[in-house]
Design a protein around this motif. Structure first.
Motif, PDB file in Angstrom:
ATOM      1  N   TYR A 256      -6.903 -49.406 -16.431  1.00 47.21           N
ATOM      2  CA  TYR A 256      -6.434 -47.848 -16.787  1.00 47.21           C
ATOM      3  C   TYR A 256      -6.503 -47.046 -15.666  1.00 47.21           C
ATOM      4  O   TYR A 256      -5.500 -46.316 -15.368  1.00 47.21           O
ATOM      5  N   TRP A 257      -7.346 -47.280 -14.647  1.00 45.12           N
ATOM      6  CA  TRP A 257      -7.341 -46.543 -13.334  1.00 45.12           C
ATOM      7  C   TRP A 257      -6.008 -46.796 -12.467  1.00 45.12           C
ATOM      8  O   TRP A 257      -5.409 -45.944 -12.021  1.00 45.12           O
ATOM      9  N   LEU A 258      -5.583 -48.140 -12.479  1.00 45.11           N
ATOM     10  CA  LEU A 258      -4.441 -48.653 -11.772  1.00 45.11           C
ATOM     11  C   LEU A 258      -3.262 -47.959 -12.236  1.00 45.11           C
ATOM     12  O   LEU A 258      -2.608 -47.397 -11.620  1.00 45.11           O
ATOM     13  N   VAL A 259      -3.124 -48.247 -13.811  1.00 46.90           N
ATOM     14  CA  VAL A 259      -1.789 -47.458 -14.358  1.00 46.90           C
ATOM     15  C   VAL A 259      -1.782 -45.766 -14.320  1.00 46.90           C
ATOM     16  O   VAL A 259      -0.797 -45.330 -13.963  1.00 46.90           O
ATOM     17  N   LEU A 260      -2.788 -45.222 -14.738  1.00 47.42           N
ATOM     18  CA  LEU A 260      -2.987 -43.646 -14.999  1.00 47.42           C
ATOM     19  C   LEU A 260      -3.401 -42.986 -13.685  1.00 47.42           C
ATOM     20  O   LEU A 260      -3.453 -41.677 -14.036  1.00 47.42           O
ATOM     21  N   LEU A 261      -4.176 -43.638 -12.843  1.00 50.14           N
ATOM     22  CA  LEU A 261      -4.781 -42.827 -11.565  1.00 50.14           C
ATOM     23  C   LEU A 261      -4.195 -43.254 -10.418  1.00 50.14           C
ATOM     24  O   LEU A 261      -3.618 -42.389  -9.772  1.00 50.14           O
ATOM     25  N   ILE A 262      -4.298 -44.579 -10.030  1.00 47.02           N
ATOM     26  CA  ILE A 262      -3.874 -44.994  -8.792  1.00 47.02           C
ATOM     27  C   ILE A 262      -2.175 -44.922  -8.646  1.00 47.02           C
ATOM     28  O   ILE A 262      -1.794 -44.281  -7.667  1.00 47.02           O
ATOM     29  N   PHE A 263      -1.536 -45.588  -9.460  1.00 47.91           N
ATOM     30  CA  PHE A 263       0.023 -45.621  -9.427  1.00 47.91           C
ATOM     31  C   PHE A 263       0.484 -43.849  -9.372  1.00 47.91           C
ATOM     32  O   PHE A 263       1.326 -43.535  -8.726  1.00 47.91           O
ATOM     33  N   PRO A 264      -0.164 -43.035 -10.223  1.00 49.02           N
ATOM     34  CA  PRO A 264       0.127 -41.623 -10.246  1.00 49.02           C
ATOM     35  C   PRO A 264      -0.108 -40.945  -9.131  1.00 49.02           C
ATOM     36  O   PRO A 264       0.946 -40.098  -8.735  1.00 49.02           O
ATOM     37  N   LEU A 265      -1.190 -41.312  -8.260  1.00 49.23           N
ATOM     38  CA  LEU A 265      -1.604 -40.585  -7.116  1.00 49.23           C
ATOM     39  C   LEU A 265      -0.643 -40.907  -6.055  1.00 49.23           C
ATOM     40  O   LEU A 265      -0.114 -40.079  -5.037  1.00 49.23           O
ATOM     41  N   LEU A 266      -0.277 -42.318  -6.183  1.00 51.54           N
ATOM     42  CA  LEU A 266       0.936 -42.760  -5.046  1.00 51.54           C
ATOM     43  C   LEU A 266       2.059 -42.002  -5.305  1.00 51.54           C
ATOM     44  O   LEU A 266       2.767 -41.378  -4.203  1.00 51.54           O
ATOM     45  N   PHE A 267       2.456 -41.644  -6.562  1.00 54.10           N
ATOM     46  CA  PHE A 267       3.591 -41.093  -7.076  1.00 54.10           C
ATOM     47  C   PHE A 267       3.800 -39.547  -6.598  1.00 54.10           C
ATOM     48  O   PHE A 267       4.433 -38.874  -5.858  1.00 54.10           O
ATOM     49  N   ILE A 268       2.559 -38.917  -6.599  1.00 53.45           N
ATOM     50  CA  ILE A 268       2.113 -37.522  -5.988  1.00 53.45           C
ATOM     51  C   ILE A 268       2.592 -37.405  -4.626  1.00 53.45           C
ATOM     52  O   ILE A 268       3.089 -36.546  -4.187  1.00 53.45           O
ATOM     53  N   CYS A 269       1.901 -38.541  -3.902  1.00 51.95           N
ATOM     54  CA  CYS A 269       2.070 -38.659  -2.359  1.00 51.95           C
ATOM     55  C   CYS A 269       3.684 -38.639  -2.226  1.00 51.95           C
ATOM     56  O   CYS A 269       4.216 -37.782  -1.302  1.00 51.95           O
ATOM     57  N   TYR A 270       4.224 -39.425  -2.920  1.00 54.24           N
ATOM     58  CA  TYR A 270       5.888 -39.554  -2.709  1.00 54.24           C
ATOM     59  C   TYR A 270       6.607 -38.150  -3.062  1.00 54.24           C
ATOM     60  O   TYR A 270       7.430 -37.632  -2.197  1.00 54.24           O
ATOM     61  N   LYS A 271       6.218 -37.441  -4.162  1.00 49.35           N
ATOM     62  CA  LYS A 271       6.995 -36.304  -4.450  1.00 49.35           C
ATOM     63  C   LYS A 271       6.483 -35.172  -3.404  1.00 49.35           C
ATOM     64  O   LYS A 271       7.078 -34.232  -3.201  1.00 49.35           O
ATOM     65  N   LEU A 272       5.319 -35.158  -3.224  1.00 51.64           N
ATOM     66  CA  LEU A 272       4.769 -34.280  -2.177  1.00 51.64           C
ATOM     67  C   LEU A 272       5.439 -34.318  -0.644  1.00 51.64           C
ATOM     68  O   LEU A 272       5.795 -33.180  -0.298  1.00 51.64           O
ATOM     69  N   ARG A 273       5.725 -35.279  -0.461  1.00 50.91           N
ATOM     70  CA  ARG A 273       6.440 -35.645   0.801  1.00 50.91           C
ATOM     71  C   ARG A 273       7.948 -35.092   0.806  1.00 50.91           C
ATOM     72  O   ARG A 273       8.308 -34.256   1.993  1.00 50.91           O
ATOM     73  N   LEU A 274       8.354 -35.169  -0.288  1.00 49.84           N
ATOM     74  CA  LEU A 274       9.831 -34.400  -0.563  1.00 49.84           C
ATOM     75  C   LEU A 274       9.704 -33.042  -0.896  1.00 49.84           C
ATOM     76  O   LEU A 274      10.788 -32.552  -0.881  1.00 49.84           O
ATOM     77  N   ALA A 275       8.717 -32.434  -1.440  1.00 46.87           N
ATOM     78  CA  ALA A 275       8.273 -30.992  -2.013  1.00 46.87           C
ATOM     79  C   ALA A 275       9.125 -30.155  -0.833  1.00 46.87           C
ATOM     80  O   ALA A 275       8.527 -30.218   0.220  1.00 46.87           O
ATOM     81  N   THR A 276       9.692 -29.087  -1.189  1.00 47.07           N
ATOM     82  CA  THR A 276      10.367 -27.970  -0.131  1.00 47.07           C
ATOM     83  C   THR A 276      10.164 -26.680  -0.884  1.00 47.07           C
ATOM     84  O   THR A 276      10.349 -25.787  -0.263  1.00 47.07           O
ATOM     85  N   ASN A 277       9.981 -26.334  -2.061  1.00 48.06           N
ATOM     86  CA  ASN A 277      10.016 -24.979  -2.654  1.00 48.06           C
ATOM     87  C   ASN A 277       9.018 -24.807  -3.792  1.00 48.06           C
ATOM     88  O   ASN A 277       8.218 -25.896  -3.972  1.00 48.06           O
ATOM     89  N   ALA A 278       8.631 -23.749  -4.144  1.00 54.39           N
ATOM     90  CA  ALA A 278       7.698 -23.280  -5.038  1.00 54.39           C
ATOM     91  C   ALA A 278       7.480 -24.123  -6.496  1.00 54.39           C
ATOM     92  O   ALA A 278       6.617 -24.612  -7.040  1.00 54.39           O
ATOM     93  N   VAL A 279       8.857 -24.371  -6.792  1.00 51.33           N
ATOM     94  CA  VAL A 279       9.208 -25.020  -8.186  1.00 51.33           C
ATOM     95  C   VAL A 279       8.501 -26.366  -7.958  1.00 51.33           C
ATOM     96  O   VAL A 279       8.006 -26.971  -8.986  1.00 51.33           O
ATOM     97  N   HIS A 280       8.948 -27.210  -6.903  1.00 50.54           N
ATOM     98  CA  HIS A 280       8.434 -28.504  -6.563  1.00 50.54           C
ATOM     99  C   HIS A 280       6.877 -28.570  -6.717  1.00 50.54           C
ATOM    100  O   HIS A 280       6.386 -29.480  -7.182  1.00 50.54           O
ATOM    101  N   PHE A 281       6.289 -27.678  -5.919  1.00 50.19           N
ATOM    102  CA  PHE A 281       4.924 -27.412  -5.603  1.00 50.19           C
ATOM    103  C   PHE A 281       4.019 -27.379  -7.227  1.00 50.19           C
ATOM    104  O   PHE A 281       3.017 -27.512  -7.322  1.00 50.19           O
TER     105      PHE A 281
END
Length: 302
Positions: A256-281
């Motif tokens: 459960y942690w792997l699928v719903l916490l760890i992987f999504p947190l890694l995805f957050i890191c990926y999206k955060l790196r690309l975020a540039t405006n208020a909508v993204h954040f």
């Protein structure tokens, strides 16, 4: 109907549901099983548990109300569609609600403390009310301090429910349920800190106009991003260590942690790196809220 919608927006109903779920699940899936394992009687049974939980919810609702009261200028720039004070509710009404909700909350907590443990534990509720008020008036505009206070208050949601159960050995880390309880306390603190910084980046325009000293304003957006990366890194390390430690004993929880916490947190890191405006954040902030809910619900699988 418009007024009801405004009230629900003002008190942040979804967040109140999160708080309610957090305390109930923590009690039924961590505290109570620990007491049963230790063959110790539970003091915080019904109706005291629900009274205490509703007390916490009322304090949080009062905190959201007073925060919006002092944030009219900021919200008028960042979230003009969400501003309800002065448009629908008078300032005086908001202050009255804040006082009444807090009085009710403290009274409920005092009732539980008197019959279950000791009256001095009401200090936890009084401390929360004080911190929320000072946060809204002062610390929200200070560097890191505001983020830290909200994160501490989120962790207190779990700490207070344990404090009101005198038989729960909160500091005996040799016990499995206690160890897991601290994992969730740290999770609550870290994930909240992450979301608060992301929200600061999202709201940088209004905060700057109101002369707030948030992390993205003082140190820059990239440094704020790096700060979130560091917090997520600590959170991932915590989850991975616990997953490796209890892989054999709690395979369902680990998956459960792997699928719903760890992987999504890694995805957050990926999206955060690309975020540039208020909508993204804003999207990132919403994703972190869903991860928070997933973390709360994972208690069911312990």
């Amino acid at each position: 109907m418009q007024k009801l919608k405004a009230i629900l927006t003002l008190i942040r109903l979804p967040n109140l549901v999160f708080i309610f779920l957090t305390q109930l699940l923590a009690y039924y899936f961590l505290i109570k099983p620990c007491l049963n394992q230790q063959q110790v009687h539970s003091s915080l049974a019904n109706p005291y548990l629900f009274i205490l939980t509703f007390s916490t919810v009322l304090i949080a609702a009062a905190g959201y109300i007073i925060n919006d009261y002092f944030d009219i200028g900021i919200d008028a720039i960042n979230k003009p569609e969400r501003v309800t004070i002065e448009k629908i509710f008078k300032r005086r009404t908001i202050i009255i609600w804040h006082i009444v909700l807090n009085i009710l909350a403290v009274s409920m907590a005092a009732y539980v403390a008197y019959y279950v443990i000791q009256l001095r534990y009401v200090g936890l509720q009084l401390l929360s009310i004080f911190l929320l008020l000072v946060y809204s008036t002062t610390f929200k505009r200070k560097l890191i301090t505001g983020n830290f206070i909200i994160s501490i208050l989120t962790a207190l949601t779990l700490l207070s429910i344990a404090a009101y159960e005198p038989s729960f050995p909160l500091f005996n880390l040799k016990i499995y349920y206690v160890k897991m309880y601290w994992v969730y306390i740290l999770f609550a603190f870290l994930i909240t800190f992450c979301r608060e910084v992301v929200k600061d980046i999202e709201d940088i325009k209004g905060d700057d106009v109101q002369h707030c000293k948030t992390i993205p304003i003082v140190w820059g957006i990239q440094t704020a991003k790096n700060f979130v990366f560091a917090l997520i890194g600590i959170l991932l390390l915590l989850l991975i260590i616990m997953s490796v430690r209890y892989y054999d004993a709690d395979l369902i929880l680990v998956m459960y942690w792997l699928v719903l916490l760890i992987f999504p947190l890694l995805f957050i890191c990926y999206k955060l790196r690309l975020a540039t405006n208020a909508v993204h954040f804003h999207q990132l902030s919403s994703l972190i809220k869903w991860i928070t809910l997933a973390g709360i619900l994972s208690m069911i699988f312990i």
